[in-house]
Design an enzyme around this catalytic site. Structure first.
Site, mmCIF file in Angstrom:
data_model
loop_
_atom_site.group_PDB
_atom_site.id
_atom_site.type_symbol
_atom_site.label_atom_id
_atom_site.label_comp_id
_atom_site.label_asym_id
_atom_site.label_seq_id
_atom_site.Cartn_x
_atom_site.Cartn_y
_atom_site.Cartn_z
ATOM 1 N N GLU A 44 0.842 -1.200 0.000
ATOM 2 C CA GLU A 44 0.000 0.000 0.000
ATOM 3 C C GLU A 44 0.878 1.251 0.000
ATOM 4 O O GLU A 44 1.988 1.250 0.542
ATOM 5 C CB GLU A 44 -0.958 0.012 1.189
ATOM 6 N N LYS A 111 -9.250 1.158 0.375
ATOM 7 C CA LYS A 111 -9.161 0.582 1.722
ATOM 8 C C LYS A 111 -10.426 0.910 2.516
ATOM 9 O O LYS A 111 -10.904 2.049 2.494
ATOM 10 C CB LYS A 111 -7.923 1.142 2.417
ATOM 11 N N CYS A 163 -4.018 -3.926 4.268
ATOM 12 C CA CYS A 163 -3.446 -3.807 5.620
ATOM 13 C C CYS A 163 -4.497 -3.950 6.718
ATOM 14 O O CYS A 163 -4.935 -5.049 7.017
ATOM 15 C CB CYS A 163 -2.679 -2.484 5.751
ATOM 16 N N SER A 191 3.004 -2.044 7.369
ATOM 17 C CA SER A 191 2.928 -2.477 8.760
ATOM 18 C C SER A 191 4.283 -2.261 9.420
ATOM 19 O O SER A 191 5.268 -2.885 9.044
ATOM 20 C CB SER A 191 2.528 -3.959 8.808
ATOM 21 N N LYS A 197 6.522 -9.081 15.976
ATOM 22 C CA LYS A 197 5.321 -8.839 15.167
ATOM 23 C C LYS A 197 5.213 -9.801 13.988
ATOM 24 O O LYS A 197 4.111 -10.120 13.538
ATOM 25 C CB LYS A 197 5.327 -7.392 14.668
ATOM 26 N N ASN A 423 23.426 17.280 37.094
ATOM 27 C CA ASN A 423 22.993 17.681 35.748
ATOM 28 C C ASN A 423 24.012 18.547 35.019
ATOM 29 O O ASN A 423 24.141 18.454 33.790
ATOM 30 C CB ASN A 423 21.664 18.427 35.829
ATOM 31 N N THR A 447 21.669 8.637 23.575
ATOM 32 C CA THR A 447 21.751 7.334 24.227
ATOM 33 C C THR A 447 20.562 7.009 25.121
ATOM 34 O O THR A 447 20.602 6.028 25.865
ATOM 35 C CB THR A 447 23.042 7.247 25.062
ATOM 36 N N GLU A 452 14.545 5.009 30.859
ATOM 37 C CA GLU A 452 14.885 6.369 31.285
ATOM 38 C C GLU A 452 13.781 7.346 30.903
ATOM 39 O O GLU A 452 13.463 8.268 31.655
ATOM 40 C CB GLU A 452 16.204 6.802 30.642
ATOM 41 N N LYS A 575 9.908 16.000 29.338
ATOM 42 C CA LYS A 575 11.155 15.446 28.799
ATOM 43 C C LYS A 575 10.872 14.520 27.616
ATOM 44 O O LYS A 575 11.575 14.559 26.598
ATOM 45 C CB LYS A 575 11.910 14.678 29.883
#
EC number: 6.3.5.1
Length: 615
Positions: A44, A111, A163, A191, A197, A423, A447, A452, A575
């Site tokens: 698609e 669709k 889909c 997808s 999956k 910090n 990273t 986190e 954040k």
């Protein structure tokens, strides 16, 4: 007759790259014709790429997609081609498959169901088509049928579920196709990749072939199209509940074609068995994601602040694996051409040489950094061939700290100013590593991991700084076990020192013996709470009642962990809103731009958490 040589074609497309997208399509058609394919099905939205976002809402974008289709049609002599694109009709845009036969546009199939969960926002762009409805569409002066249509070739009847259509249970279009006696049903899809999956897709395809009494074809898009979602290019064929075909996933090629000789009178075909390994899927998807992000952003390489810890180490390994896998599949010359790198390897270890050209790393030591993490970082960089720099940030930290102390008229102390003093170290690293990335015209790799992100255990404008966050979609517990797997199964022996260390931010004085899990809670507990609270959208009370039965942990301690998670989650949404773009790699995500939206300001579950104390 009653035989049909069918092929599926996956393509690695990019929004607005009209020339490149058309080249991939036309190359695939040309190869299919060379192989004497009679019916070729693309995924698609293959003409535009799925990740075009609000471009679909414009008038000009769908119109240009239709003009691209006009260029494809003359190339389809002696072949039938089905290909996806958006089609605008007045105020509405439809997600359609165009069916071309012998250089003539025959019809559009639309669709009927839109994906609106997780990373999908299709109702924002597309209008669902009504079952049984067929209209006439004006294609440059020619009237073309558009809607709920079926087709026939060589006495083989075929139709489409696009889909999401196939995932709608009892109301899926496939059941109406079954009533119309289809021999073949195609599922052209976009997808997104997620670990595990492929197992779900295989079950869908096998079950569909039985339920719908048809040979069922699944065709997915390929590659990191637009930055976040990665498509694995999966192609599957099943009949009578048996898997008959499965291709190699997550290819570095621009396109792939797999063929299947369909025989209406044949009952039995050879079956295939697939192997699913979550660790292998992760490295394949993240490596391809980095490869496509690098070349499509036209960057010259990567820069990484290599701390010696697990997160930065995993990203360094992913870059090394990107190179190793890319040259294994494409060859050195084609791989270098794709990433626009003019370089001729001179040794018998070209992968290591190429990593040296692409990846620059830096160990940025503060007064609280240890020799163990320096040794870990340098050893890893040397093992994969990355450039390695090493500098101190003590002067920068001191300069910032003294300015604030002079302004406030007092000395900062760890007893009173712990968070600020932690910090400033992370933030002091950011400007200089960005400078290196700018000089190199490279992508700065962030990273942050998903754990986190859950609890905000990261310094904004410090370790969150970057162009792309490759592992922000996976949890820390997974990263830790994946690194141990990569050391042995991928032969990445440079991870030996990394895997021997206990995760630590190394921001407090060394006599504090700081560790991540002491600051937070065990990463395995974060994962269990996260799955229930975020993936399953459970309340704090539900999370407690479930986990107290599943985990071997004192109930009062479990309550404290749950309270800490929800409080930190609530106060750190801002954040998550600002973390660099990340790959979607797991079954769920905390990325507010793609998977889980949460208010920046909220009551922070205060009433819900008080209920825990009543137990």
């Amino acid at each position: 007759m009653s035989r049909l040589k069918i092929a599926c074609a996956t393509v690695n497309q990019t929004p607005l790259d009209w020339t490149g997208n058309l080249k991939n399509i036309t190359s695939a058609i040309a190869e299919a014709k060379e192989k004497k394919i009679e019916l070729l099905c693309f995924p698609e939205l293959a003409i535009t790429g799925y990740g075009s976002e609000d471009l679909y809402l414009s008038y000009w974008y769908p119109q240009k997609a239709v003009k691209q289709l006009q260029q494809v049609i003359p190339l389809c002599e002696n072949i039938t081609v089905a290909i996806g694109l958006p089609v605008r009709i007045q105020q509405h845009v439809y997600n359609c498959m165009a069916i071309i036969e012998n250089a003539e546009l025959k019809a559009f199939v639309a669709k009927q169901f839109m994906a609106i969960d997780g990373v999908h926002y299709e109702f924002r762009w597309f209008t669902p088509w009504e079952a049984h409805q067929i209209i006439s569409f004006d294609f440059f002066g020619t009237s073309i049928p558009l809607g709920d249509l079926i087709f026939e070739k060589n006495d083989v009847r075929y139709g489409f579920e696009i889909c999401e259509d196939a995932w709608r249970g009892d109301v899926r279009p496939g059941f109406r196709l079954k009533d119309r006696k289809m021999d073949v049903i195609f599922n052209p899809s976009a997808s997104h990749f997620a670990m595990g999956k492929s197992i779900q897709r295989e079950e869908l395809v096998k079950n569909s072939s039985t339920l719908l009494n048809a040979t069922y074809f699944y065709i997915n898009l390929l590659g990191n199209e637009a930055g976040k979602m990665i498509f694995d290019g999966e192609m599957l064929v099943a009949k009578s509940g048996e898997l008959l075909l499965k291709n190699k996933l997550l290819s570095y090629q621009d396109y792939q074609i797999v063929s299947f000789d369909f025989d209406k009178g044949r009952e039995n075909y050879p079956t295939v068995k697939s192997i699913h390994n979550k660790n292998q899927e992760f490295v394949q998807a993240a490596s391809l994601g980095l490869f496509d992000y690098l070349r499509k952003s036209k960057s010259r390489g990567f820069v990484l602040s290599l701390s010696g810890g697990a997160d930065s180490a995993s990203i360094a390994i992913l870059v090394a694996e990107m190179v190793k896998r890319g040259i294994a599949e494409l060859g050195i010359e084609e791989f270098l051409k794709k990433i626009n790198l003019s370089f001729v390897p001179k040794t018998d270890n070209p992968a290591k040489e190429i990593v040296h050209e692409l990846l620059s790393t830096a160990y940025q030591a503060s007064d609280n950094s240890s020799y163990a993490t320096f040794q870990s970082a340098k050893g890893l960089a040397d093992s994969i061939g990355a450039k390695f720099y090493n500098w101190e940030i003590a002067d920068e930290v001191k300069s910032y700290t003294e300015k604030i102390e002079n302004a406030l008229g007092r000395k900062l102390t760890w007893e009173k100013d712990d968070l600020a003093l932690q910090n400033i170290q992370a933030r002091s690293r950011s400007p200089i590593i960005w400078m290196l990335a700018n000089i190199n015209n490279a992508l700065l790799l962030t990273t942050s991991n998903r754990s986190e992100g859950d609890v905000g255990y990261t310094t904004m404008d410090g370790d969150t700084s970057g162009s792309i966050a490759p592992i922000a979609g996976v949890d820390k517990a997974f990263i830790l076990q994946w690194l141990r797997w990569a050391e042995t199964e991928l032969g990445q022996t440079g991870l030996r020192h990394v895997n021997a260390l206990q995760p630590s931010a190394e921001l407090r004085p060394t006599d504090n013996h700081q560790t991540d899990e002491d600051d937070l809670m065990p990463y395995s507990i974060i994962l269990e709470i996260e799955k229930l609270a975020i993936r399953d959208r459970r309340s704090p009370m539900d999370v407690f009642l479930i986990l107290k039965e599943e985990l071997d942990i004192k109930q009062n301690l479990l309550k404290e962990y749950i309270k800490k998670f929800f409080r930190l989650w609530s106060r750190n949404q801002w954040k998550r809103e600002r973390i660099a773009p990340s790959f979607h790699l797991d079954e769920f995500s905390v990325d507010p731009k793609t998977w889980y939206r949460f208010p920046i300001l909220s009551g922070g579950y205060e009433e819900e958490l008080k209920e825990l104390d009543s137990l």
